[in-house]
Design a protein around this motif. Structure first.
Motif, short mmCIF file in Angstrom:
data_model
loop_
_atom_site.label_atom_id
_atom_site.label_comp_id
_atom_site.label_asym_id
_atom_site.label_seq_id
_atom_site.Cartn_x
_atom_site.Cartn_y
_atom_site.Cartn_z
N ALA A 59 0.98 -1.12 0.17
CA ALA A 59 0.20 -0.06 0.15
C ALA A 59 0.88 1.14 0.35
N SER A 60 2.17 1.34 0.52
CA SER A 60 3.14 2.40 0.42
C SER A 60 3.30 2.71 -0.38
N ARG A 61 4.20 1.34 -1.21
CA ARG A 61 4.45 1.69 -2.34
C ARG A 61 3.48 2.34 -3.68
N ARG A 62 2.35 1.84 -3.06
CA ARG A 62 0.85 2.26 -4.17
C ARG A 62 0.79 3.94 -4.20
N ASP A 63 0.52 3.92 -3.36
CA ASP A 63 0.54 5.34 -2.51
C ASP A 63 1.89 5.84 -3.12
N LEU A 64 3.22 6.05 -2.61
CA LEU A 64 4.44 6.42 -3.52
C LEU A 64 4.29 6.85 -4.71
N LEU A 65 4.22 5.69 -5.68
CA LEU A 65 4.28 5.60 -6.89
C LEU A 65 2.94 6.44 -7.72
N THR A 66 1.55 6.84 -6.80
CA THR A 66 0.55 7.93 -7.07
C THR A 66 0.95 8.72 -6.90
N ASP A 67 1.61 9.42 -5.86
CA ASP A 67 1.70 10.86 -5.82
C ASP A 67 2.81 11.53 -6.85
N ALA A 68 4.09 10.22 -7.40
CA ALA A 68 4.60 10.35 -8.07
C ALA A 68 4.36 10.67 -9.45
N MET A 69 3.63 9.88 -9.81
CA MET A 69 2.82 9.63 -11.64
C MET A 69 1.93 11.51 -11.32
N ALA A 70 1.17 11.86 -9.96
CA ALA A 70 0.69 13.08 -10.59
C ALA A 70 1.10 14.36 -10.48
N LEU A 71 2.35 14.32 -9.64
CA LEU A 71 3.32 15.41 -9.78
C LEU A 71 4.30 15.48 -11.22
N ALA A 72 4.75 14.79 -11.47
CA ALA A 72 4.64 14.74 -13.28
C ALA A 72 3.91 14.58 -13.62
N ALA A 73 2.60 14.16 -14.39
CA ALA A 73 1.63 14.66 -14.31
C ALA A 73 1.30 16.55 -14.82
N LYS A 74 1.38 16.74 -13.63
CA LYS A 74 1.26 18.35 -13.23
C LYS A 74 2.50 19.07 -13.90
N ILE A 75 3.39 18.78 -13.35
CA ILE A 75 4.68 19.45 -14.58
C ILE A 75 4.59 19.48 -15.96
N ARG A 76 3.84 18.15 -16.71
CA ARG A 76 3.77 17.79 -17.54
C ARG A 76 2.74 18.92 -18.17
N GLY A 77 1.54 18.85 -17.68
CA GLY A 77 0.45 20.61 -17.86
C GLY A 77 -1.02 19.08 -18.41
N ILE A 78 -0.23 17.44 -17.61
CA ILE A 78 -1.10 16.87 -18.32
C ILE A 78 -2.32 16.32 -17.13
N ASP A 79 -4.01 16.59 -17.80
CA ASP A 79 -5.18 16.46 -16.60
C ASP A 79 -5.99 15.78 -17.62
N PRO A 80 -6.83 14.68 -17.03
CA PRO A 80 -6.51 14.22 -14.90
C PRO A 80 -5.01 13.11 -15.19
N ALA A 81 -4.81 13.00 -14.09
CA ALA A 81 -3.49 12.81 -13.86
C ALA A 81 -3.12 10.93 -13.83
N PRO A 82 -2.78 10.26 -14.59
CA PRO A 82 -2.76 8.81 -15.07
C PRO A 82 -1.80 8.32 -13.28
N ARG A 83 -2.65 6.84 -13.26
CA ARG A 83 -2.66 6.43 -11.85
C ARG A 83 -2.54 5.04 -12.62
N PRO A 84 -1.62 4.81 -11.34
CA PRO A 84 -0.76 3.02 -11.61
C PRO A 84 -2.63 1.91 -11.85
N PRO A 85 -2.40 0.61 -12.15
CA PRO A 85 -3.84 0.16 -11.80
C PRO A 85 -4.48 -0.02 -10.95
N ALA A 86 -5.53 0.15 -10.50
CA ALA A 86 -6.28 -0.34 -9.36
C ALA A 86 -6.20 -1.77 -8.75
#
Length: 690
Positions: free
Chosen positions: A103-130
């Motif tokens: 769960a901790s790994r998935r949460d960190l991966l989700t946050d990292a993808m959200a921040l990377a998407a924000k920097i690149r102007g991608i909305d909505p941000a992609p997420r890891p597979p549920a």
């Protein structure tokens, strides 16, 4: 730190209230920190005064490692006065734990993808597979053999957003870092475009990163050096203007008047390697860049290249980082000798200098050999530093006979400070152990334990080694499994760092295996594995591979667990190859050990095929006739012999020998392997075993 050291109040500095100071990248300022700690240790402290806590942060702090920053920081200052080691609590570095839940790994991966998407102007941000949506992804995220450290997961998230793909958590961390470094090069090029040549901007950024960042004056010198040496001389900008462009390209930490390196270190290292080792740039031109940087910031360049080699070369001597380090060793050896001969370096200073400039154990061996004629002139403390470096260099370069002779000579010297004796005894024991002289090894370890009242930091290591000496092999004259178990349990109790506790528990499992107590062996291994995962970066890959190997051994010795054991032993081989490369001695030793058990458990044809495929790969990657290729050939011969014996004897003996010998001469291909497997399988299944 440098401004603090050079300030007027450095020696008299006081703190009016409880204070916490955090020093990041401690290795780069280890000399300053030591100077500061010596000043603090010499003071008479008010027991009722406000507390001061200093937290040192660094990627690793292996006391016996090549960087040597922790050992240099903690080395004794004198026989009578307090020193930095008296301030350290605990005496060993404390490793930070990794993410031990999915769960901790998935949460960190989700946050990292959200921040990377924000920097690149991608909305909505992609997420890891549920969870449950992608079983393969879930399995990889939970796989304890995959690097799930925070930095790795963040890099995987960034690359996933950049490539519009599912997080690539199976990609090696060095490949992820290289991809992100290429993105950094594109970013810097875009910022510099229209102001100065982008290639010159990425070159200068690599130089700044190579020397760990620099102040504004040092940046001006760097620009002057590089524009004179390469094609940047045509840039129509002043030095100050170029530095201004670089300041836009590189991070500027708050409170630091200068240019910082590209960080995190792993990405900065990838950037440096890619930029300096550009296609069509000759090895001479590459090293010229390294040498100019070394003259500007010697220790920082050594540190960067040491970490880069650890992270990217993985034992490959031909990797650019190892080529550069080899040239640095030659240059520093020459300078060291010149300074000794001219008197610019006193013998005592030379002993300390070796730890600072040594880039490998072989380098330590060369440098201490140059100092050896002056050993009688060394002060007791400097002699202790010299002796410990030299004896360890003998052991780590497999020069065991000289290691024994030197250790025995040193231990007879009454001037050797007691604090150095445990390390000398430990090296003496290790040399004897490697030569299978187990009684002498056990005796050395026992004496090291007795001498540890003056320096208890090695006690756990000495007990681990004593336990291993009691085990030895079947020909060990002092083989004593109960005594080995007692010693290894004591090592577990005394261990004050994760690496040592993992090694102690792994050794304990070996003793339980030898005692046929598979339940306790598996318990010890599960505890070791749990700790290895919790403190991922603090536990060497060698220790992790040993745990996997021993788990497979435990299970293959139990009839109902052979299928599981075969998967574990095969995973241990793959782990060693992935982390060390197939030609590395650790990978070869792992393959040798595991194939002995696999050849007894796998179908005869399958075991032979696995051994010969490894030989084929070794021939391709390690080169025909190399020592690694020969070792794989020896394993293949043994596997053939075991497989045929299991079948009751060779029906096709002459043809098997002819094919094997001819292929060893001409090279292996799939057809040759297939025919040999067919013949051996026929032998193995044609008639019942006797």
């Amino acid at each position: 730190m440098r401004r603090f050291q050079n300030g007027p109040g450095f020696a008299a500095w006081r703190w009016p209230e409880p204070t916490l100071i955090v020093v990041d990248n401690a290795a780069s300022v280890a000399a300053i920190v030591r100077d500061w700690f010596e000043t603090l240790a010499a003071r008479v402290m008010d027991p009722d005064g406000p507390l001061l806590r200093i937290l040192l942060l660094e990627r690793n702090a292996d006391e016996g490692g090549q960087e040597g920053w922790w050992g240099e920081l903690m080395r004794p200052g004198s026989l009578s006065s307090r020193g930095p080691s008296d301030l350290a609590s605990p005496k060993h570095p404390v490793a930070l734990s990794g993410l031990d839940t999915v769960a901790s790994r998935r949460d960190l991966l989700t946050d990292a993808m959200a921040l990377a998407a924000k920097i690149r102007g991608i909305d909505p941000a992609p997420r890891p597979p549920a969870p449950g949506a992608d079983p393969a992804f879930d399995q990889n995220l939970a796989d304890e053999t995959v690097d799930n450290a925070p930095l790795y997961l963040m890099m995987a998230g960034i690359v996933a957003v950049a490539t519009a793909s599912s997080p690539a958590i199976l990609q090696p961390r060095d490949e992820l870092a290289s991809r992100i470094a290429r993105g950094e090069a594109d970013r810097i090029s875009a910022i510099a475009s229209g102001r100065m040549p982008p290639r010159f901007a990425t070159h200068l950024s690599a130089c700044v990163t190579l020397q760990g960042g620099c102040g504004l004056e040092a940046a001006a010198r760097l620009v002057g050096d590089e524009r004179s040496a390469i094609d940047g001389a045509a840039v129509a900008l002043s030095t100050e203007e170029i530095v201004t462009v670089l300041a836009d390209c590189l991070p500027q930490p708050r409170g630091f008047l200068g240019l910082d390196a590209i960080r995190p270190d792993l990405i900065g290292e990838a950037f440096v390697i890619a930029e300096i080792a550009r296609p069509k740039r000759s090895p001479e031109a590459q090293y010229a860049i390294i040498e100019r940087a070394r003259k500007r910031s010697d220790s920082a360049v050594r540190r960067t290249l040491t970490f880069a080699a650890q992270d990217f070369a993985r034992g490959d001597g031909s990797h650019p980082t190892n080529q550069w380090r080899g040239r640095l060793m030659n240059a520093s050896t020459q300078e060291f000798g010149d300074q000794l001969r001219s008197g610019a370096l006193t013998p005592d200073d030379a002993a300390i200098r070796i730890r600072q400039i040594g880039l490998s154990m072989g380098h330590w061996k060369t440098l201490t050999g140059m100092l050896a004629p002056l050993a009688p002139k060394l002060s007791p403390d400097a002699f202790g530093v010299y002796a410990s470096l030299r004896v360890v260099s003998f052991v780590e370069t497999s020069d065991y006979q000289n290691g024994i002779a030197f250790a025995e000579w040193v231990l007879k010297r009454k001037s050797l400070p007691d604090g150095f004796r445990p390390e000398i005894y430990n090296a003496l024991g290790r040399s004897n152990f490697e030569l299978k002289q187990y009684p002498a090894a056990a005796e050395a370890y026992r004496k090291g334990i007795e001498a540890s009242s003056a320096n208890p930091s090695l006690l756990s290591q000495l007990y681990v080694n004593l336990g291993n000496a009691y085990l030895g092999d079947q020909n060990n004259a002092v083989r004593n499994i109960p005594a080995a178990i007692d010693a290894l349990k004591e090592a577990v109790r005394l261990a004050d760092d994760p690496r040592m506790e993992v090694d102690a528990r792994c050794g304990l499992s070996t003793a339980f295996i030898d005692q046929n107590d598979y339940g306790q062996a598996e318990t010890a291994l599960n505890e070791a594995w749990s700790m290895a995962q919790r403190f991922h970066r603090a536990v060497p890959d060698k220790s992790r591979a040993a745990i996997m190997r021993n788990l497979g051994t435990v299970h293959i010795l139990q009839p109902n667990l052979k299928d599981r054991a075969m998967r574990e032993l095969d995973a241990a081989i793959q782990f060693a190859v992935a982390h060390f490369t197939i030609c590395h001695v650790e990978a070869i030793n792992m393959f040798d050990y595991c194939m002995l058990f696999l050849a007894m458990a796998l179908p005869t044809g399958k075991s032979v095929e696995q051994a010969l495929k490894a030989l084929q790969r070794a021939e391709r990657e390690c080169s025909r006739g190399s020592a690694a290729w020969a070792r794989y050939g020896q394993v293949a011969i043994r596997t053939l012999d075991l497989a045929v014996r299991r079948g009751g004897g060779p029906m096709h003996g002459p043809e098997i020998n002819e094919i094997f010998n001819s292929r060893m001469e001409r090279g292996w291909d799939d057809a040759g392997i297939a025919r040999l497997v067919e013949l051996v399988a026929d032998d193995g299944g044609a008639r019942p075993k006797p």
